[in-house]
Design an enzyme around this catalytic site. Sequence first.
Site, PDB file in Angstrom:
ATOM      1  N   ILE A  39       0.577  -0.698   0.092  1.00  0.00           N
ATOM      2  CA  ILE A  39      -0.116  -0.023   0.153  1.00  0.00           C
ATOM      3  C   ILE A  39       0.593   1.751   0.209  1.00  0.00           C
ATOM      4  O   ILE A  39       0.362   2.237  -0.527  1.00  0.00           O
ATOM      5  CB  ILE A  39      -0.908  -0.031   1.182  1.00  0.00           C
ATOM      6  CG1 ILE A  39      -1.886  -1.240   1.205  1.00  0.00           C
ATOM      7  CG2 ILE A  39      -1.462   1.060   1.468  1.00  0.00           C
ATOM      8  CD1 ILE A  39      -3.015  -1.892   2.519  1.00  0.00           C
TER       9      ILE A  39
ATOM     10  N   THR B 188      -3.896   5.047   6.944  1.00  0.00           N
ATOM     11  CA  THR B 188      -4.366   4.294   7.286  1.00  0.00           C
ATOM     12  C   THR B 188      -4.563   2.524   7.388  1.00  0.00           C
ATOM     13  O   THR B 188      -5.278   1.890   6.901  1.00  0.00           O
ATOM     14  CB  THR B 188      -4.935   4.435   5.550  1.00  0.00           C
ATOM     15  OG1 THR B 188      -4.025   4.079   5.097  1.00  0.00           O
ATOM     16  CG2 THR B 188      -6.315   5.600   4.968  1.00  0.00           C
TER      17      THR B 188
ATOM     18  N   ARG C 268      -3.592   1.290  10.843  1.00  0.00           N
ATOM     19  CA  ARG C 268      -3.614   0.792  12.530  1.00  0.00           C
ATOM     20  C   ARG C 268      -3.732   1.840  13.168  1.00  0.00           C
ATOM     21  O   ARG C 268      -2.915   2.051  13.108  1.00  0.00           O
ATOM     22  CB  ARG C 268      -3.903  -0.737  12.655  1.00  0.00           C
ATOM     23  CG  ARG C 268      -3.596  -2.028  11.787  1.00  0.00           C
ATOM     24  CD  ARG C 268      -5.954  -2.204  12.203  1.00  0.00           C
ATOM     25  NE  ARG C 268      -5.911  -3.630  10.861  1.00  0.00           N
ATOM     26  CZ  ARG C 268      -6.684  -3.542  10.017  1.00  0.00           C
ATOM     27  NH1 ARG C 268      -6.481  -2.655   9.657  1.00  0.00           N
ATOM     28  NH2 ARG C 268      -6.596  -4.630   9.440  1.00  0.00           N
TER      29      ARG C 268
ATOM     30  N   GLU D 210     -10.869   1.124  18.260  1.00  0.00           N
ATOM     31  CA  GLU D 210     -12.344   1.575  16.791  1.00  0.00           C
ATOM     32  C   GLU D 210     -13.053  -0.121  18.369  1.00  0.00           C
ATOM     33  O   GLU D 210     -12.910  -0.639  18.635  1.00  0.00           O
ATOM     34  CB  GLU D 210     -12.180   0.599  16.566  1.00  0.00           C
ATOM     35  CG  GLU D 210     -10.941   1.014  15.291  1.00  0.00           C
ATOM     36  CD  GLU D 210     -11.489   0.844  13.547  1.00  0.00           C
ATOM     37  OE1 GLU D 210     -11.586  -0.445  13.338  1.00  0.00           O
ATOM     38  OE2 GLU D 210      -9.379   1.545  13.430  1.00  0.00           O
TER      39      GLU D 210
ATOM     40  N   HIS E  99     -13.012   3.622   9.011  1.00  0.00           N
ATOM     41  CA  HIS E  99     -12.013   2.471   8.702  1.00  0.00           C
ATOM     42  C   HIS E  99     -12.883   1.617   7.011  1.00  0.00           C
ATOM     43  O   HIS E  99     -13.726   0.092   7.374  1.00  0.00           O
ATOM     44  CB  HIS E  99     -12.337   1.536   9.548  1.00  0.00           C
ATOM     45  CG  HIS E  99     -11.166   0.074   9.514  1.00  0.00           C
ATOM     46  ND1 HIS E  99     -10.122  -0.040  10.455  1.00  0.00           N
ATOM     47  CD2 HIS E  99     -10.694  -0.418   8.498  1.00  0.00           C
ATOM     48  CE1 HIS E  99      -9.490  -1.000  10.264  1.00  0.00           C
ATOM     49  NE2 HIS E  99      -9.317  -0.952   8.696  1.00  0.00           N
TER      50      HIS E  99
HETATM   51  P1  NAP Z   1       2.845  -4.920   3.610  1.00  0.00           P
HETATM   52  O1  NAP Z   1       3.144  -5.341   1.888  1.00  0.00           O
HETATM   53  O2  NAP Z   1       3.476  -5.799   3.556  1.00  0.00           O
HETATM   54  O3  NAP Z   1       3.717  -3.703   4.247  1.00  0.00           O
HETATM   55  C1  NAP Z   1       3.963  -3.212   5.204  1.00  0.00           C
HETATM   56  C2  NAP Z   1       5.786  -2.176   5.116  1.00  0.00           C
HETATM   57  O4  NAP Z   1       5.528  -1.827   6.743  1.00  0.00           O
HETATM   58  C3  NAP Z   1       6.665  -3.556   5.300  1.00  0.00           C
HETATM   59  O5  NAP Z   1       7.047  -2.557   3.652  1.00  0.00           O
HETATM   60  C4  NAP Z   1       6.904  -3.457   5.622  1.00  0.00           C
HETATM   61  O6  NAP Z   1       8.727  -4.202   5.526  1.00  0.00           O
HETATM   62  C5  NAP Z   1       6.880  -2.121   7.228  1.00  0.00           C
HETATM   63  N1  NAP Z   1       6.885  -2.580   7.637  1.00  0.00           N
HETATM   64  C6  NAP Z   1       6.992  -3.341   9.304  1.00  0.00           C
HETATM   65  N2  NAP Z   1       7.315  -3.086  10.608  1.00  0.00           N
HETATM   66  C7  NAP Z   1       8.163  -1.330  10.114  1.00  0.00           C
HETATM   67  C8  NAP Z   1       8.872  -0.820  11.247  1.00  0.00           C
HETATM   68  N3  NAP Z   1       8.720  -1.066  12.977  1.00  0.00           N
HETATM   69  N4  NAP Z   1       8.767   0.257   9.999  1.00  0.00           N
HETATM   70  C9  NAP Z   1       8.756   0.188   9.336  1.00  0.00           C
HETATM   71  N5  NAP Z   1       8.140   0.033   8.259  1.00  0.00           N
HETATM   72  C10 NAP Z   1       7.439  -1.775   8.632  1.00  0.00           C
HETATM   73  O7  NAP Z   1       0.499  -4.319   4.574  1.00  0.00           O
HETATM   74  P2  NAP Z   1       0.165  -4.030   2.623  1.00  0.00           P
HETATM   75  O8  NAP Z   1      -1.041  -4.543   2.589  1.00  0.00           O
HETATM   76  O9  NAP Z   1       0.898  -2.735   2.511  1.00  0.00           O
HETATM   77  O10 NAP Z   1      -1.160  -3.116   4.334  1.00  0.00           O
HETATM   78  C11 NAP Z   1      -0.035  -2.550   5.788  1.00  0.00           C
HETATM   79  C12 NAP Z   1      -0.950  -2.515   6.355  1.00  0.00           C
HETATM   80  O11 NAP Z   1      -2.526  -1.525   6.209  1.00  0.00           O
HETATM   81  C13 NAP Z   1      -2.321  -3.471   7.321  1.00  0.00           C
HETATM   82  O12 NAP Z   1      -1.081  -4.569   7.549  1.00  0.00           O
HETATM   83  C14 NAP Z   1      -3.179  -3.219   7.448  1.00  0.00           C
HETATM   84  O13 NAP Z   1      -3.065  -2.911   9.119  1.00  0.00           O
HETATM   85  C15 NAP Z   1      -3.625  -1.794   6.958  1.00  0.00           C
HETATM   86  N6  NAP Z   1      -4.779  -1.774   5.940  1.00  0.00           N
HETATM   87  C16 NAP Z   1      -5.511  -1.219   6.465  1.00  0.00           C
HETATM   88  C17 NAP Z   1      -6.622  -1.478   5.798  1.00  0.00           C
HETATM   89  C18 NAP Z   1      -8.080  -0.385   5.666  1.00  0.00           C
HETATM   90  O14 NAP Z   1      -9.079  -0.687   5.626  1.00  0.00           O
HETATM   91  N7  NAP Z   1      -7.616   1.113   6.720  1.00  0.00           N
HETATM   92  C19 NAP Z   1      -7.104  -1.655   4.321  1.00  0.00           C
HETATM   93  C20 NAP Z   1      -5.860  -2.114   4.071  1.00  0.00           C
HETATM   94  C21 NAP Z   1      -4.915  -2.472   4.894  1.00  0.00           C
HETATM   95  P3  NAP Z   1       9.335  -5.657   5.935  1.00  0.00           P
HETATM   96  O15 NAP Z   1       9.176  -6.099   4.589  1.00  0.00           O
HETATM   97  O16 NAP Z   1      10.004  -5.027   6.497  1.00  0.00           O
HETATM   98  O17 NAP Z   1       7.877  -5.655   7.037  1.00  0.00           O
END
Ligand code: NAP
Length: 319
Positions: free
Chosen positions: A161, A237, A239, A268, A286
């Site tokens: 994202i 967006t 958590r 929430e 959300h």
């Molecule tokens: P993703 O592809 O796994 O991306 C998360 C990124 O965060 C990864 O690049 C990860 O790095 C990085 N990360 C983890 N811990 C970190 C830290 N301490 N400091 C800096 N970077 C860090 O996940 P995604 O699909 O983009 O989704 C991300 C999040 O969005 C989900 O987990 C969910 O909670 C949220 N979300 C919310 C909604 C909504 O309705 N608002 C919808 C969809 C998703 P590494 O590769 O090194 O682990």
Amino acid sequence: MRSEGERRRRSVLVLGPLHPDAVARLGEHLDVTVAPTGHDDPAVGDPSRFAALVPMLTKKVDADLFATFTGLRIVSNVAVGIDNVDLPACRARGVVVTNTPGVLTDATADLAFALLLAASRRLGEAERLLRASGFPPWSPGFMLGKRLKGKTLGIVGYGRIGKAVAARARGFGLDVIATPSSLVDVTAHDTKRVPLEELLGSSDFVSVHVPLRPETRHLLGARELRLMKRGAVLVNTARGAVIDEAALVEVLRDGHLFAAGLDVFEHEPVVHPGLLALENVVLLPHIGSADPETRREMAMLAADNVVAFFTTGSALTPV
Ligand code: NAP
């Protein structure tokens, strides 16, 4: 009268309304029970009969649940975030956990960018004013917001994202910087990677996209929020608990931050009363992945994970 083969079919419990196409997909291979009101729904009956659980992100899946759901083999979460699932408890019982990565990336990135624009250009405040008091007299100094072009967007969590938000931001003339990530080849991207503190201090806009884990809870606390540039805009967006909400109220109230756009909240469905009282924050319930195509694709992937697990022995997107 059901055949012997049908009687041996495994049972899946869907906790919440799921797209009918996904319920149908599950029904091709398993006996499906849909319990929109939760696992104390009378429709559930004996919980020990379920081999699969399909929860929405609002359902806590923890060790307590395994006391009655003793036959579970897979939890297929209808979300990419899995902070509602106690992973160690699942692993300890050999229960596979899956999520829905990828299919909601664009919808969530769209919403993050909508929040960035809304917070920066004061859309909520302007609309509330017009509805409450009618069209105000036009004036060149009225409702001034933040210009995007030529400014810097810092992305905290440069995964699926985060990268999709960066692509949108470049179209608006923003420079993008991001926190480092273990999975991305730095050389393959034109995005400068900087440590979190440096990113906070040099970004005019910050958008948060890390998963909620113990180590990312309050990743942006009072100290980190004060490290942000005075007058910056923050979007979340991911958590709610990634940001210390009480500390966020303070930096918005005293004007250290210009504005924030939030789709997610620390507790929430409760929204901090301090946020509700502020004009300079856009609050959404959300809805990051809330478009019909995305919701269907999430439901189908959740169903396909269960079907693949029982028909091939491997889930499609295990975590
Ligand atoms: P993703 O592809 O796994 O991306 C998360 C990124 O965060 C990864 O690049 C990860 O790095 C990085 N990360 C983890 N811990 C970190 C830290 N301490 N400091 C800096 N970077 C860090 O996940 P995604 O699909 O983009 O989704 C991300 C999040 O969005 C989900 O987990 C969910 O909670 C949220 N979300 C919310 C909604 C909504 O309705 N608002 C919808 C969809 C998703 P590494 O590769 O090194 O682990």
